[in-house]
Write an enzyme that holds these catalytic residues in place. Structure first.
Site, PDB file in Angstrom:
ATOM      1  N   HIS A  18       9.990  36.671   0.983  1.00  0.00           N
ATOM      2  CA  HIS A  18      10.337  35.255   1.175  1.00  0.00           C
ATOM      3  C   HIS A  18       9.490  34.375   0.262  1.00  0.00           C
ATOM      4  O   HIS A  18       9.993  33.483  -0.437  1.00  0.00           O
ATOM      5  CB  HIS A  18      10.065  34.816   2.625  1.00  0.00           C
ATOM      6  CG  HIS A  18      10.881  35.509   3.675  1.00  0.00           C
ATOM      7  ND1 HIS A  18      10.322  36.083   4.793  1.00  0.00           N
ATOM      8  CD2 HIS A  18      12.219  35.725   3.787  1.00  0.00           C
ATOM      9  CE1 HIS A  18      11.280  36.595   5.563  1.00  0.00           C
ATOM     10  NE2 HIS A  18      12.434  36.405   4.964  1.00  0.00           N
ATOM     11  N   LYS A  42      19.529  33.886  20.063  1.00  0.00           N
ATOM     12  CA  LYS A  42      18.838  34.976  19.388  1.00  0.00           C
ATOM     13  C   LYS A  42      17.414  35.074  19.929  1.00  0.00           C
ATOM     14  O   LYS A  42      16.788  34.055  20.207  1.00  0.00           O
ATOM     15  CB  LYS A  42      18.782  34.613  17.884  1.00  0.00           C
ATOM     16  CG  LYS A  42      18.910  35.805  16.948  1.00  0.00           C
ATOM     17  CD  LYS A  42      19.121  35.324  15.524  1.00  0.00           C
ATOM     18  CE  LYS A  42      18.497  36.298  14.552  1.00  0.00           C
ATOM     19  NZ  LYS A  42      18.609  35.880  13.165  1.00  0.00           N
ATOM     20  N   ARG A  91      18.506  41.552  -1.864  1.00  0.00           N
ATOM     21  CA  ARG A  91      17.741  42.787  -2.049  1.00  0.00           C
ATOM     22  C   ARG A  91      18.636  43.947  -2.458  1.00  0.00           C
ATOM     23  O   ARG A  91      18.193  44.860  -3.132  1.00  0.00           O
ATOM     24  CB  ARG A  91      17.058  43.178  -0.721  1.00  0.00           C
ATOM     25  CG  ARG A  91      15.907  42.287  -0.348  1.00  0.00           C
ATOM     26  CD  ARG A  91      15.554  42.432   1.114  1.00  0.00           C
ATOM     27  NE  ARG A  91      16.626  41.943   1.962  1.00  0.00           N
ATOM     28  CZ  ARG A  91      16.488  41.635   3.237  1.00  0.00           C
ATOM     29  NH1 ARG A  91      15.315  41.796   3.824  1.00  0.00           N
ATOM     30  NH2 ARG A  91      17.498  41.186   3.931  1.00  0.00           N
ATOM     31  N   SER A 129      12.022  41.857   7.440  1.00  0.00           N
ATOM     32  CA  SER A 129      11.347  41.456   8.686  1.00  0.00           C
ATOM     33  C   SER A 129      11.671  42.412   9.826  1.00  0.00           C
ATOM     34  O   SER A 129      10.799  42.722  10.656  1.00  0.00           O
ATOM     35  CB  SER A 129      11.751  40.033   9.072  1.00  0.00           C
ATOM     36  OG  SER A 129      11.396  39.124   8.064  1.00  0.00           O
TER      37      SER A 129
HETATM   38  P1  ADP Z   1      18.078  35.739   8.067  1.00  0.00           P
HETATM   39  O1  ADP Z   1      17.914  35.928   9.527  1.00  0.00           O
HETATM   40  O2  ADP Z   1      18.826  34.506   7.685  1.00  0.00           O
HETATM   41  O3  ADP Z   1      18.544  36.965   7.302  1.00  0.00           O
HETATM   42  P2  ADP Z   1      15.488  36.235   6.921  1.00  0.00           P
HETATM   43  O4  ADP Z   1      14.239  35.561   7.336  1.00  0.00           O
HETATM   44  O5  ADP Z   1      15.590  37.701   7.184  1.00  0.00           O
HETATM   45  O6  ADP Z   1      16.613  35.414   7.601  1.00  0.00           O
HETATM   46  O7  ADP Z   1      15.756  36.008   5.377  1.00  0.00           O
HETATM   47  C1  ADP Z   1      15.817  34.718   4.808  1.00  0.00           C
HETATM   48  C2  ADP Z   1      16.200  34.824   3.340  1.00  0.00           C
HETATM   49  O8  ADP Z   1      15.192  35.545   2.653  1.00  0.00           O
HETATM   50  C3  ADP Z   1      17.504  35.575   3.075  1.00  0.00           C
HETATM   51  O9  ADP Z   1      18.134  34.995   1.959  1.00  0.00           O
HETATM   52  C4  ADP Z   1      17.042  36.937   2.728  1.00  0.00           C
HETATM   53  O10 ADP Z   1      17.974  37.602   1.882  1.00  0.00           O
HETATM   54  C5  ADP Z   1      15.768  36.631   1.985  1.00  0.00           C
HETATM   55  N1  ADP Z   1      14.861  37.754   2.033  1.00  0.00           N
HETATM   56  C6  ADP Z   1      14.486  38.467   3.094  1.00  0.00           C
HETATM   57  N2  ADP Z   1      13.638  39.455   2.755  1.00  0.00           N
HETATM   58  C7  ADP Z   1      13.477  39.366   1.404  1.00  0.00           C
HETATM   59  C8  ADP Z   1      12.759  40.122   0.432  1.00  0.00           C
HETATM   60  N3  ADP Z   1      12.046  41.184   0.761  1.00  0.00           N
HETATM   61  N4  ADP Z   1      12.835  39.724  -0.848  1.00  0.00           N
HETATM   62  C9  ADP Z   1      13.574  38.650  -1.168  1.00  0.00           C
HETATM   63  N5  ADP Z   1      14.305  37.919  -0.320  1.00  0.00           N
HETATM   64  C10 ADP Z   1      14.263  38.261   0.963  1.00  0.00           C
END
Ligand code: ADP
Length: 153
Positions: A18, A42, A91, A129
């Site tokens: 992120h 959620k 990803r 995550s």
């Molecule tokens: P959501 O519940 O909307 O998927 P996340 O917090 O998992 O929320 O992800 C938010 C954003 O960050 C999404 O666009 C996701 O693709 C991106 N993201 C998550 N993990 C990574 C990572 N390891 N590298 C780059 N982008 C990521």
């Protein structure tokens, strides 16, 4: 008109992936709103206050970034903040399939909105995550996946 992007996510918890996407996107926009989704249906491992505090800490020295939480539709949130861009990280092909669907539907709801995808740096492409939460549940060490200076407590 200033280029405002919204980077929406759960950040449960925030990862180096992120952090990297937001930093790499900074030169493209005048302002980035890191938007923490809070959906009442959620369940999260970490409460909103913690998720928000970490993001504020990570981006504290960057005046072009603001951290805001929201519980509405993302398109509504963008309208409210005059944001014309949604920033998302990609990803994998799996991400692409899921994300392209959401982006198409968001655009149908708000045609002026563009979703901008950034490819994850290879070193962060395996970080998610969901897996971090799984490691934590089993008492593992996740520090290498989390932005430095962040304590998941
Ligand atoms: P959501 O519940 O909307 O998927 P996340 O917090 O998992 O929320 O992800 C938010 C954003 O960050 C999404 O666009 C996701 O693709 C991106 N993201 C998550 N993990 C990574 C990572 N390891 N590298 C780059 N982008 C990521």
């Amino acid at each position: 008109m200033s280029r405002i992007a919204v980077f929406p996510g759960s950040f449960d918890p925030v990862t180096k992936g992120h952090e990297s996407i937001v930093h790499r996107a900074l030169p493209l926009f005048d302002f980035i709103i890191v938007a923490i989704g809070s959906n009442s249906t959620k369940s999260y491992m970490f409460p909103l206050e913690k998720r928000k505090k970490w993001l504020e800490q990570i981006f504290a020295s960057e005046p072009k970034i603001k951290v805001v939480d929201y519980s509405s539709l993302t398109v509504e949130f963008c309208r409210k903040h005059n944001a014309r861009y949604i920033l998302r990280g990609l990803r994998s092909v799996t991400d692409f399939e899921y994300e392209s669907n959401i982006a198409q539907m968001n655009r149908m709801m708000e045609p002026t909105l563009e979703t901008i995808f950034m490819l994850t740096l290879p070193e962060f492409s395996g970080i998610r995550s969901t897996i971090i939460r799984e490691i934590l549940r089993h008492g593992g060490d996740v520090s290498q996946f989390i932005p430095s200076g962040i304590e998941l407590k």
